[in-house]
Design a protein around this motif. Structure first.
Motif, PDB file in Angstrom:
ATOM      1  N   ASN A   1      42.375  31.730  53.292  1.00 38.70           N
ATOM      2  CA  ASN A   1      41.556  30.686  52.695  1.00 38.70           C
ATOM      3  C   ASN A   1      40.155  30.685  53.310  1.00 38.70           C
ATOM      4  OD1 ASN A   1      41.629  28.019  51.015  1.00 38.70           O
ATOM      5  ND2 ASN A   1      40.655  27.448  52.948  1.00 38.70           N
ATOM      6  N   ILE A   2      39.143  30.468  52.466  1.00 40.21           N
ATOM      7  CA  ILE A   2      37.767  30.416  52.972  1.00 40.21           C
ATOM      8  C   ILE A   2      37.065  29.108  52.637  1.00 40.21           C
ATOM      9  CG2 ILE A   2      37.488  32.923  52.908  1.00 40.21           C
ATOM     10  CD1 ILE A   2      35.911  32.596  50.299  1.00 40.21           C
ATOM     11  N   PHE A   3      37.717  28.245  51.844  1.00 36.19           N
ATOM     12  CA  PHE A   3      37.101  26.982  51.438  1.00 36.19           C
ATOM     13  C   PHE A   3      37.855  25.801  52.042  1.00 36.19           C
ATOM     14  CE2 PHE A   3      36.293  29.925  47.839  1.00 36.19           C
ATOM     15  CZ  PHE A   3      34.907  29.951  47.912  1.00 36.19           C
ATOM     16  N   PRO A   4      37.195  24.650  52.220  1.00 32.02           N
ATOM     17  CA  PRO A   4      37.903  23.456  52.706  1.00 32.02           C
ATOM     18  C   PRO A   4      39.099  23.124  51.809  1.00 32.02           C
ATOM     19  CG  PRO A   4      35.544  23.083  52.728  1.00 32.02           C
ATOM     20  CD  PRO A   4      35.754  24.389  52.015  1.00 32.02           C
TER      21      PRO A   4
ATOM     22  N   PRO B   1      36.676  26.039  57.811  1.00 29.54           N
ATOM     23  CA  PRO B   1      37.842  26.006  56.924  1.00 29.54           C
ATOM     24  C   PRO B   1      38.556  27.351  56.774  1.00 29.54           C
ATOM     25  CG  PRO B   1      35.836  26.071  55.629  1.00 29.54           C
ATOM     26  CD  PRO B   1      35.408  25.920  57.064  1.00 29.54           C
ATOM     27  N   ARG B   2      37.995  28.431  57.279  1.00 23.01           N
ATOM     28  CA  ARG B   2      38.595  29.750  57.082  1.00 23.01           C
ATOM     29  C   ARG B   2      39.849  29.907  57.935  1.00 23.01           C
ATOM     30  NH1 ARG B   2      33.291  33.189  58.359  1.00 23.01           N
ATOM     31  NH2 ARG B   2      33.276  31.564  59.969  1.00 23.01           N
TER      32      ARG B   2
ATOM     33  N   SER C   1      41.783  20.773  56.861  1.00 18.35           N
ATOM     34  CA  SER C   1      40.838  21.752  57.366  1.00 18.35           C
ATOM     35  C   SER C   1      40.298  21.363  58.732  1.00 18.35           C
ATOM     36  CB  SER C   1      39.659  21.900  56.399  1.00 18.35           C
ATOM     37  OG  SER C   1      40.081  22.399  55.152  1.00 18.35           O
TER      38      SER C   1
END
Length: 281
Positions: free
Chosen positions: A19-22, A77-78, A73
């Motif tokens: 995951n890379i987004f909040p 967030p990553r 998060s």
């Protein structure tokens, strides 16, 4: 739209997420199977049992069935993680009921920090078990169950050796909100209303409701009902107790009120839920 309190899962489902987004869950929820989570990279928060944990590389948690929890998060967030939903039926072709019960006996909901060797072992076992998804051979289901059994056995050994591991430092807050959550978790079977809990934590009703919603992701009444419903669900699924007894043991004012709350979460009344699950078993 409010996220569901009860989230049905597929036993032995293993997923990997990068995951890379909040990504914040909106409220606490529970399953009727174990949830096992391995943090592979990055950081993330886990909230359960009125504590908040910071998950880092090598952090592993196990949440027992019917335990409320949520993740959220961190500042960055990553993250990468593996997740397994486990129920005894997941390994029924390779372990007997007694063998599975012995493996799980005494395993608590907990958060542990694996050392490098344990982390690499856990990572290998997660990947090995996931590799059988869609494998296609006539033995793939049994091989998958064997891989899941190996993974769960390793995790259960880790949790039973907790004194040799390091419990992650929890960010237990002195906030009255967490005091209220702790009280509900321990006293859900008693009479509790908003006026009582505000007096208990010495906050005004308006301020408490605002802060509770912000910190927990739910209103106080929704959280209280979620805790009680999770316990009622467990008793409905695992005992022959009458619904009136279950309502009394879980703090609902009546079986009718319990039925209304239960139906709002599960879509069916407790009696219908029990009949459907009895027929399947």
């Amino acid at each position: 739209m409010r996220e569901p309190v009860f989230q049905k899962v597929t036993p032995a489902n293993i997923s990997f997420l990068e995951n890379i987004f909040p990504f914040d869950m909106k409220c606490q929820h529970y399953h009727d199977a174990y949830e096992i989570y391995l943090q592979v990279e990055g950081e993330r928060f886990l909230s359960f049992d009125n504590q908040k944990y910071l998950l880092k590389r090598g952090s592993l948690y196990i949440i027992a069935p019917f335990e409320l929890h949520m993740t959220s998060s961190a500042d960055d967030p990553r993250f990468k993680r593996f997740l397994l939903n486990f129920a005894p039926i997941s390994v029924s072709s390779v372990l007997s009921d007694k063998e599975t019960d012995d493996m799980l006996k005494g395993v608590p909901s907990c958060v542990i920090e694996l050392n490098d060797t344990e982390f690499e072992k856990a990572l290998f076992l997660f990947k090995h078990a996931q590799s059988y998804s869609g494998y296609g051979s006539h033995n793939s289901d049994k091989m998958r169950q064997m891989a899941v059994a190996l993974l769960m056995d390793f995790i259960c050994v880790c949790t039973k050796n907790l004194p040799s591991l390091t419990l992650l430092e929890s960010n237990r807050s002195a906030s009255p909100v967490y005091t209220a959550v702790a009280y509900v978790n321990s006293n859900y079977d008693k009479y509790i209303d908003l006026d009582f809990i505000c007096d208990y934590v010495h906050m005004s009703k308006s301020n408490f409701c605002l802060v509770f919603k912000k910190m927990i992701g739910d209103t106080f009444i929704d959280y209280l009902n979620a805790v009680r419903t999770a316990r009622a669900h467990q008793l409905i699924a695992t005992t022959d107790m009458k619904l009136g007894e279950i309502a009394q043991k879980t703090g609902f004012s009546s079986s009718d009120y319990m039925s209304r709350v239960f139906k709002s979460i599960h879509g069916v009344a407790p009696s219908q839920f029990r009949r459907a699950n009895t027929q399947r078993s």
